[in-house]
Design a protein around this motif. Structure first.
Motif, short mmCIF file in Angstrom:
data_model
loop_
_atom_site.label_atom_id
_atom_site.label_comp_id
_atom_site.label_asym_id
_atom_site.label_seq_id
_atom_site.Cartn_x
_atom_site.Cartn_y
_atom_site.Cartn_z
N PHE A 82 35.98 29.10 38.59
CA PHE A 82 37.28 30.82 39.21
C PHE A 82 38.64 30.33 38.45
N ALA A 83 38.99 29.32 37.96
CA ALA A 83 40.29 29.21 37.29
C ALA A 83 39.45 29.49 35.49
N THR A 84 39.19 29.08 35.13
CA THR A 84 39.12 28.95 34.17
C THR A 84 38.14 30.31 33.56
N ALA A 85 37.97 31.41 34.27
CA ALA A 85 36.77 32.45 34.04
C ALA A 85 37.45 33.00 32.97
N GLU A 86 38.63 33.59 33.69
CA GLU A 86 39.22 34.68 32.61
C GLU A 86 39.32 34.08 31.38
N ALA A 87 39.79 33.46 31.67
CA ALA A 87 39.86 32.73 30.11
C ALA A 87 38.82 32.18 29.03
N LEU A 88 37.52 32.20 29.65
CA LEU A 88 36.70 31.61 29.37
C LEU A 88 35.17 32.89 29.13
N PHE A 89 35.67 34.02 29.70
CA PHE A 89 35.34 34.93 28.94
C PHE A 89 35.53 36.51 29.52
N GLY A 90 36.80 36.40 29.40
CA GLY A 90 37.62 37.32 29.13
C GLY A 90 37.38 38.22 30.76
N LYS A 91 38.27 39.97 30.73
CA LYS A 91 39.41 40.40 31.60
C LYS A 91 37.47 40.52 32.40
N GLN A 92 37.56 40.17 34.67
CA GLN A 92 36.81 40.18 34.93
C GLN A 92 36.29 41.12 35.48
N THR B 78 29.83 30.78 38.62
CA THR B 78 30.44 31.19 39.95
C THR B 78 31.11 33.02 40.24
N ARG B 79 30.76 32.96 38.93
CA ARG B 79 31.54 34.92 39.12
C ARG B 79 30.63 35.60 39.95
N ILE B 80 29.58 35.46 40.42
CA ILE B 80 28.34 36.63 40.87
C ILE B 80 29.23 36.44 42.51
N ALA B 81 29.38 34.76 43.32
CA ALA B 81 29.86 34.94 44.13
C ALA B 81 31.49 35.33 44.36
N ASN B 82 32.02 35.26 43.57
CA ASN B 82 33.83 35.69 42.90
C ASN B 82 33.65 36.79 43.57
N GLU B 83 32.90 37.84 42.57
CA GLU B 83 32.66 38.93 42.62
C GLU B 83 32.62 39.27 44.41
N LEU B 84 30.97 39.01 44.87
CA LEU B 84 31.07 39.88 46.03
C LEU B 84 31.84 39.77 47.08
N VAL B 85 32.36 38.65 47.28
CA VAL B 85 33.53 38.23 48.39
C VAL B 85 34.94 39.08 47.68
N ALA B 86 35.12 39.53 46.75
CA ALA B 86 36.25 40.13 46.46
C ALA B 86 36.11 41.20 47.02
N ARG B 87 35.28 41.78 46.83
CA ARG B 87 35.02 43.18 47.29
C ARG B 87 34.31 43.16 48.65
N ALA B 88 34.16 42.13 49.45
CA ALA B 88 33.88 41.81 50.64
C ALA B 88 35.05 43.00 52.03
N ARG C 175 41.91 28.45 25.02
CA ARG C 175 42.46 28.84 23.67
C ARG C 175 42.93 28.29 22.67
N GLU C 176 42.77 27.01 22.97
CA GLU C 176 43.52 25.95 21.52
C GLU C 176 42.42 25.89 21.29
N ALA C 177 41.46 25.35 21.39
CA ALA C 177 40.25 24.85 21.48
C ALA C 177 39.54 25.75 20.69
N GLY C 178 39.57 27.31 21.07
CA GLY C 178 38.78 28.54 20.45
C GLY C 178 36.98 28.66 21.15
N LEU C 179 37.19 27.66 22.86
CA LEU C 179 36.18 27.70 23.43
C LEU C 179 35.83 29.42 23.50
N LYS C 180 34.32 29.18 24.05
CA LYS C 180 33.80 30.51 25.05
C LYS C 180 32.67 30.47 25.50
N GLY C 181 33.18 31.05 26.97
CA GLY C 181 31.76 31.00 28.31
C GLY C 181 30.49 31.40 27.76
N GLU C 182 29.07 31.17 27.85
CA GLU C 182 27.93 31.60 27.88
C GLU C 182 27.33 32.68 29.04
#
Length: 325
Positions: A100-110, A76-86, A318-325
């Motif tokens: 939208f609520a988990t992107a930063e925890a999974l992928f780091g700074k957006q 969902t980050r492509i759509a999020n960024e597009l509208v954030a910059r609109a 963070r507790e589970a050490g999960l990372k997005g792909e």
């Protein structure tokens, strides 16, 4: 020509009234042209279909064209960024989703900041149902947990990808039930169901709409729903709380967001239209058919909900050490 104090005051008052009137007219004129509603998912799914329901309602009530633009990808980050910059002019909105609520925890700074977007209103939730193969020996949640504890590797849960709501809900279940578990990611629900139907994974937590044909055919069995109360979508399913797992509540969700600094009058107007649409019985039935429950929330309520979701899932990730792909 001499101007008296009374004349000057009268002229100033008239100017201010005219300026205020122009500003009011400009706000009242919204929308005066086509409005884009950006979806973070591809066409055809429950998210896209529900957004088109809203677009149709808005078009009818506001006498203007609202079009859906599908911008899927990157969780969902492509759509999020597009509208954030609109431009914050009230002609581009995001149909935000749970990632939208988990992107930063999974992928780091957006590439965008959460504060670049402001909430307009929450619209719907998609409850997650615990589903197993109908031929499996376990007929309820406790039997599934006992089955998992009997195996050295524990339970295997299919999900539509790492960090997805079904994956995070499964992690909650493993922890609350005290059972080992493994998330098996797939690219979407369909391949996950294929593995579940073949008996190669034990269970999944999923929105029920796409699984319903398999359930109705007697191939899959519903053991429960991960919500605070039973869902009108499938009321026969007991909650996981009813069955002893008090912490396992999770759902997909959607709501409208706008670029930060979008005029408050426009935000309020669209919020009102969203509330009106969700109060329509026909709209509610259409949403239920897509496995979605109407869940209106004002801009303030939606903003708090997003903050709570960000905090809750960020802690688990963070507790589970999960990372997005």
């Amino acid at each position: 020509m001499n101007l008296t104090r009374r004349t000057l005051l009268s002229t100033a008052t008239a100017f201010l009234a005219t300026s205020s009137g122009r500003k009011t007219l400009a706000q009242d004129a919204w929308p005066s042209r086509l409005v884009r509603l950006v979806s973070p998912y591809a066409a055809g799914g429950a998210s896209d279909i529900s957004l088109r329901i809203f677009a149709e309602q808005f078009g009818r009530s506001l006498n203007q064209q609202f079009i859906v633009e599908n911008k899927p990808g990157a969780g969902t980050r492509i759509a999020n960024e597009l509208v954030a910059r609109a431009a914050p002019d009230g002609y581009t909105f995001l149909y935000a989703a749970a990632p939208f609520a988990t992107a930063e925890a999974l992928f780091g700074k957006q590439a965008y900041d959460r504060k670049d977007l402001q909430p307009v209103a929450m619209t719907v939730v998609a409850p997650l149902f615990l589903i197993v193969n109908a031929n499996a020996p376990h007929k309820n949640l406790q039997e599934l947990i006992a089955f998992g504890k009997s195996k050295p590797e524990g339970l295997t849960f299919a999900s539509p990808g790492p960090g997805s709501q079904p994956h995070l809900a499964a992690e909650l279940l493993f922890r609350d039930a005290g059972v080992k578990g493994l998330n098996v990611p797939f690219r979407g629900d369909a391949p996950a169901y294929t593995e579940l139907l073949a008996g190669r994974v034990d269970a999944t937590l999923t929105a029920i709409s796409s699984a319903l044909p398999h359930i109705q055919a007697g191939l899959l069995r519903v053991l429960g729903v991960a919500s605070a109360a039973r869902s009108p979508i499938y009321p026969d399913a007991p909650t996981l709380r009813e069955q002893g797992l008090s912490n396992v509540t999770a759902a997909g969700w959607y709501g409208f967001m706008a670029p930060a600094s979008t005029p408050g009058a426009i935000i309020e107007r669209l919020q009102t239209e969203i509330g009106r649409a969700l109060g329509d019985s026909e709209v509610k039935q259409k949403l239920l058919a897509q496995g979605l429950e109407a869940r209106f929330g004002t801009a303030a309520e939606f903003g708090k909900f997003i903050d709570d979701e960000t905090s809750r899932w960020g802690r688990l990730i963070r507790e589970a050490g999960l990372k997005g792909e």
